[in-house]
Structures are given as structure tokens and as C-alpha cells.
Design an enzyme around this catalytic site. Structure first.
Site, PDB file in Angstrom:
ATOM      1  N   GLY A 283       0.734  -1.251  -0.204  1.00 38.06           N
ATOM      2  CA  GLY A 283      -0.061   0.028   0.221  1.00 38.06           C
ATOM      3  C   GLY A 283       0.673   1.190   0.109  1.00 38.06           C
TER       4      GLY A 283
ATOM      5  N   LYS B 295      15.806   6.054  11.451  1.00 36.97           N
ATOM      6  CA  LYS B 295      15.794   6.252  12.917  1.00 36.97           C
ATOM      7  C   LYS B 295      15.647   7.760  12.998  1.00 36.97           C
ATOM      8  CE  LYS B 295      18.700   2.332  14.396  1.00 36.97           C
ATOM      9  NZ  LYS B 295      19.686   1.995  14.676  1.00 36.97           N
TER      10      LYS B 295
ATOM     11  N   SER C 290      22.807  -1.877  18.084  1.00 37.06           N
ATOM     12  CA  SER C 290      22.744  -0.334  18.032  1.00 37.06           C
ATOM     13  C   SER C 290      22.184   0.357  19.173  1.00 37.06           C
ATOM     14  CB  SER C 290      21.641   0.016  16.669  1.00 37.06           C
ATOM     15  OG  SER C 290      20.274  -0.580  17.065  1.00 37.06           O
TER      16      SER C 290
END
Length: 559
Positions: A98, A485, A442
Site C-alpha cells: 500500500g 531512525k 545499535s
């Protein structure tokens, strides 16, 4: 003598007449084109074609220009660069459902037709198929993608089959000749079909074979001889779309294609999709209620579906405005959960930091990392993480490993110890509230900053977020997903993001300050946390000398 010849001629005429009469009856039985049943069926088909329902809203709001594809400017630009020009390439489009992958591919072909030096003609076809439902069989009786051979032993072989002639039938790869073949969900394609596709992409034609083909048979038409000898042309450009990741696709396919990524839509972009859908449906939707729709939606298609159902609810009450209660009602009926933005970090509270994570199809998020330090013997506990996970080694084997977030916490504690922080005197508890799924290295920088803040009772800047792996020597190492991020941090109204120095160019055109850092000591200084005296002055001097001047001055000021 004459009488005998006459009788023989009459008998011969009768035999020939009976033969042709039987042949005519056989042809009529084989092709009942003019019967009453055929006429009734034709009328039934015409009646069916005269019936039309209204167009679904999802089709009505489908983008008709590149400008209407929300949030995919970079992906669209890359797709046009791949297909437009003198040398168009095969391409794979990655992205969640979508987000406009199919529409972008259609529009890219139309743009390519108008580009200078393009090999695409104005009548270049766009052939679309869903790879999840491509049926085929080992005997090649039916293969809508590559084509098949109708051997004479099968029903419906026709006059050529009666003469023992196999008949090749073209598939989608030939219908797409000179244009684009769009394979949706190409990551779900059967391995047998995938191998055939790779061969077609390499040869730019599809070949046929049959045990019934005789190259010396004079009853075989010349065009069939030509097809069996030279194959059918299949010179097209492949555009494959998938919701899977690159690692899930065969390397042989990826090596033949350019790769483009369509990102998930942000909350504001989903709200824009909802507004456009309501406007095209003829209903009024306020910006606040469009944002509410976006909070319940996970894709543009879901947002449009919610608007359509809310519009239907308003229509039953003869209203032209979609209200908040309409949105909440349809979301409840659809069992949708409202996605709430995380609460901003409160300033002045030690042990709390803004961490960054990425999941799924490059979906970034801001996580709260918190740490508590109490007098003890140096024990470390990490909660809110995945302790074990199943991973693939790339060779078809599944392995289980311990969550790397725990290892990152251990590395962070060692790095703090090398900076002179007395971690051995404290029991530390690091937590990610809300059951956040944290894995990978991370989160190392965020955990180190939270532990240091908890031990020293010095709060971390509430307007900053951070990501980066940390080594035991205190260096900040590069991580993945930086762009997603950074977008998440900007969406949360933060002011700056600390990223590893090697990721300094990965943020793209960020609407937030990007601060690259090399070491934990430098990061602590930039977060307004007094950095302790390093046990290695030489290392400290080297770090500050390598850092940017602004960072060095701030670090010296806070030291």
C-alpha cells in the site's frame, strides 16, 4: 462398358459425398458456433458486461501522476532513472504493502516512453501478474507466465492436433515483449519458475520443446517450425515488487536487477492520504480527524479503507462530514489499535535517554531507555529485550542465538569502566519500558549513556536521541537503519540525533540536527553529562583532536 463406368462413377460420387457429409457433421459437432445454446450464452455474456458497480474508493484515489504518490519522492526518482533513457534496466522494488509500488511502475513506463533515446515504443505494453498465484505444471501443459505447448494428445488440440502437430502458446513474457513485465510479490515465486525466469532474462526469448515435434513433418506450418527452432521473443524489462527483504530473494535475481526501496509512510503522510480520499469521496474530513485515521492505519490502503467505511457511516445518517466518532467507530469495527507517539522524555531525570530503533520495512521509532544504579557488586540486568531469536545463516539453516542487546550492555559497562566510571561498585538494571523489542548492537550507546547518568546522577539532555554500537574500548561503531531512525526522532520533535561518525552521511536530508560522534567520551560531553577523567590521557587527546572543532570545544568545556 459405358454402363459399368457410369455405375462406378455414381458409386464413387456417393462415397465422396458420404465422406464430406460426415466431415461436415464432425466439424459442426466440434465447433457448435451457430446453435441456440451458443446464442443464449453470448446474450448472457453481454448482459453481464452491462452490469457495473460503482468504483471502489481505493481505485478512485489511485495515483494518476507521480505527484500523487505520497512520500516516495526518492524511490520514484530512482525508478525513473532506471527505466528512462537509452538503457533501461530490470528493477526490484522493496516496500510494505500500500505504498504505491504498482502505480509507480505504471507511471514510470509512461514517462520512459517520452524520454529521450528510449527503446520503448509508444505502444509498449505493461503486463501485470501476481507471482503468488502463477499456476504451472511439470509437463508444461499450462504456464501463463512463460507459455506452453498444446500437444496433440490433449483435448481441444484442433485440426493441427489431429494431424499430430504440437502448438506453442505464448505467455506473459512474450506479451510483455518491448515493454514491462510487472511481477507483484516476486519474493513468493516458486523456485522452478524463478529459474526459468532467470534464463528468459538472460536469453531475452523463451524456448519450447515437445516430444511430438518433428522438424521434418511437412504438415507442420512454417511458423510453428520457426517457434520451435528460434523460440518466441521476450525482450522486456522486469519490474518486481515485494514486501520481503533483499535477503529473502535469490542472489541470482538480485544480481540482474537494480534495487529500489519504497519506505513506509509517516503519520503525516497517511493523514494526507486520508484527506485526499475523503475529498474524492465527496466528504469533509478535518485535519485532526485525518490525523486520527493515520493513527489507526499502517498503510495508505488501510487509511483509504477506514475513510471509505467512515464515509458510509456518515452517509447512512445523511451527513457530508466525517466526525471523530465515525473514525473511532470504524476503527473499533476493524479491530484497529491506535498507535500513540511516545511521551517526550522529562528533563532533569537521571538514568533516562532517548534510544532509536528500526524494525520491519525500515520503520523507525523512539524508545525510552532507563537505568537504575544501586550499591552492589557490579551485577548487570537488562530487561525489555529479546533474549533469544532465530536467524538464518544464508545457507538454508536456522540458528538460535542470545539477544545481542545483552552483549551490548556488557560492552557498554566495560567502556565506562575504561573511562574511570566505578561500575564495579554498582548493580545496574537497564530497561526498555513497554516491552520494546530491542536486539542488535545499535542500542549500545543509549545503554552506556543511561548507565553513566544513573551512576553519576547527571541527567541526559531530553532533546537528544542516539544510536550506535559501542566497543569495549569506547569507540562508537556504525549501525544500520540510520535514515529511518532520524525520521523517527524528527517526528518526535527532538532537536538532535547522535549517530556514529561513519554514518554521518546516511541520514539524508534530515529535518533535525545530526551530530556524528567517534567515542563514548565525546558523546557524553555532547549530551551535557560531565565526562570523567580518562585513565588514558593519550586516547582522550587523540579523540578530541579527531573530532570536529565544535565538538572538541564543547567536550573541553564540560570536562
Amino acid at each position: 462398358m459405358t454402363l459399368i463406368l457410369t455405375v462406378l462413377q455414381i458409386l464413387l460420387s456417393l462415397v465422396v459425398g458420404i465422406y464430406f457429409f460426415r466431415q461436415l457433421r464432425r466439424d459442426r459437432a466440434t465447433h457448435p458456433a451457430g446453435g441456440r445454446a451458443a446464442s443464449a450464452e453470448s446474450e448472457h455474456v453481454r448482459h453481464l458486461r452491462s452490469i457495473h458497480l460503482t468504483q471502489p474508493l481505493n481505485e478512485a484515489v489511485r495515483p494518476r501522476t507521480f505527484a500523487e504518490i505520497v512520500g516516495q519522492e526518492e524511490g520514484v526518482r530512482a525508478l525513473k532513472a532506471v527505466l528512462c533513457g537509452e538503457n533501461p534496466q530490470h528493477v526490484i522494488i522493496y516496500g510494505p504493502p500500500g505504498v504505491g509500488k504498482t502505480c509507480a511502475a505504471r507511471l514510470a513506463l509512461e514517462a520512459a516512453k517520452q524520454s529521450e533515446g528510449t527503446p520503448f515504443r509508444q505502444d509498449a505494453p505493461f503486463v501485470e501478474m501476481d507471482a503468488t498465484c502463477l499456476r504451472f505444471d511439470e509437463r508444461a501443459i499450462a504456464d501463463p507466465l512463460f507459455g506452453s505447448v498444446h500437444d496433440p494428445i490433449y483435448q481441444g488440440a484442433g485440426p493441427l492436433g489431429q494431424n499430430g502437430v504440437p502448438q506453442p502458446k505464448e505467455g506473459a513474457v512474450t506479451r510483455a515483449h518491448g515493454g514491462v513485465l510487472f511481477l507483484d510479490e516476486i519474493g513468493e515465486m516458486h523456485p522452478v519458475q524463478m529459474n526459468k525466469l532467470l534464463k528468459v532474462l538472460e536469453d531475452r526469448l523463451v524456448r519450447f520443446d515437445s516430444a511430438y515435434y518433428d522438424p521434418m513433418d511437412s504438415k507442420t506450418p512454417p511458423y510453428i517450425h520457426d517457434i520451435f527452432k528460434n523460440g518466441l521473443p521476450a525482450d522486456f524489462r522486469l519490474v518486481g515488487a515485494t514486501t520481503r527483504g533483499p535477503a529473502d530473494l535469490p542472489p541470482a535475481l538480485r544480481s540482474r536487477c537494480m534495487e529500489i526501496f519504497f519506505r513506509p509512510l509517516e503519520r503525516e503522510e497517511l493523514a494526507l492520504v486520508a484527506e485526499n480520499a475523503a475529498r474524492r469521496a465527496g466528504y469533509e474530513l478535518s485535519r485532526a480527524n485525518a490525523a486520527l485515521v493515520a493513527g489507526y492505519a499502517d498503510s495508505a490502503r488501510t487509511a483509504v479503507n477506514l475513510v471509505q467505511l467512515a464515509a458510509a457511516t456518515a452517509r447512512q445518517e445523511k451527513r457530508e462530514t466525517i466526525t471523530r466518532s465515525d473514525v473511532e467507530y470504524v476503527a473499533s469495527c476493524s479491530r484497529r489499535t491506535l498507535l500513540r507517539d511516545p511521551e517526550p522524555l522529562k528533563a532533569g531525570i537521571p538514568g533516562q535517554v532517548n534510544a532509536l530503533a528500526v524494525s520491519g520495512a525500515e520503520v523507525g521509532s523512539v524508545l525510552r531507555a532507563e537505568a537504575v544504579a544501586s550499591a552492589g557488586t557490579g551485577r548487570l540486568r537488562v530487561t525489555g529485550v529479546v533474549e533469544q531469536e532465530e536467524v538464518s545463516d544464508g545457507r538454508g539453516r536456522k540458528l538460535r542465538r542470545a539477544g545481542m542487546a545483552c552483549d551490548s550492555a556488557e560492552a557498554a559497562r566495560t567502556a565506562l569502566s575504561r573511562l574511570g566510571v566505578p561500575v564495579e561498585r554498582y548493580d545496574l538494571h537497564v530497561n526498555f519500558p513497554g516491552g520494546a523489542m530491542v536486539d542488535g548492537p545499535s542500542a549500545g550507546l543509549a545503554m552506556a549513556a543511561a548507565m553513566h547518568s544513573a551512576i553519576t546522577a547527571q541527567p541526559v539532555a531530553a532533546d537528544a536521541a542516539m544510536t550506535g554500537e559501542i566497543s569495549v574500548n569506547g569507540y562508537i561503531l556504525p549501525v544500520g537503519g540510520v535514515r529511518a531512525k532520524v525520521r523517527a526522532a524528527a517526528r518526535a520533535k527532538l532537536k538532535r540525533v547522535l549517530v556514529p561518525w561513519d554514518n554521518r552521511d546516511d541520514a539524508g536530508n534530515a529535518e533535525i540536527e545530526i551530530v556524528p560522534v567517534r567515542t563514548l567520551e565525546q558523546a557524553l560531553a555532547l549530551l551535557n553529562v560531565p565526562a570523567p577523567v580518562s585513565s588514558s590521557p593519550t586516547l582522550m587527546e587523540g579523540v578530541l583532536a579527531a573530532a570536529p572543532e565544535a565538538c572538541a570545544s564543547r567536550a573541553a568545556k564540560n570536562a
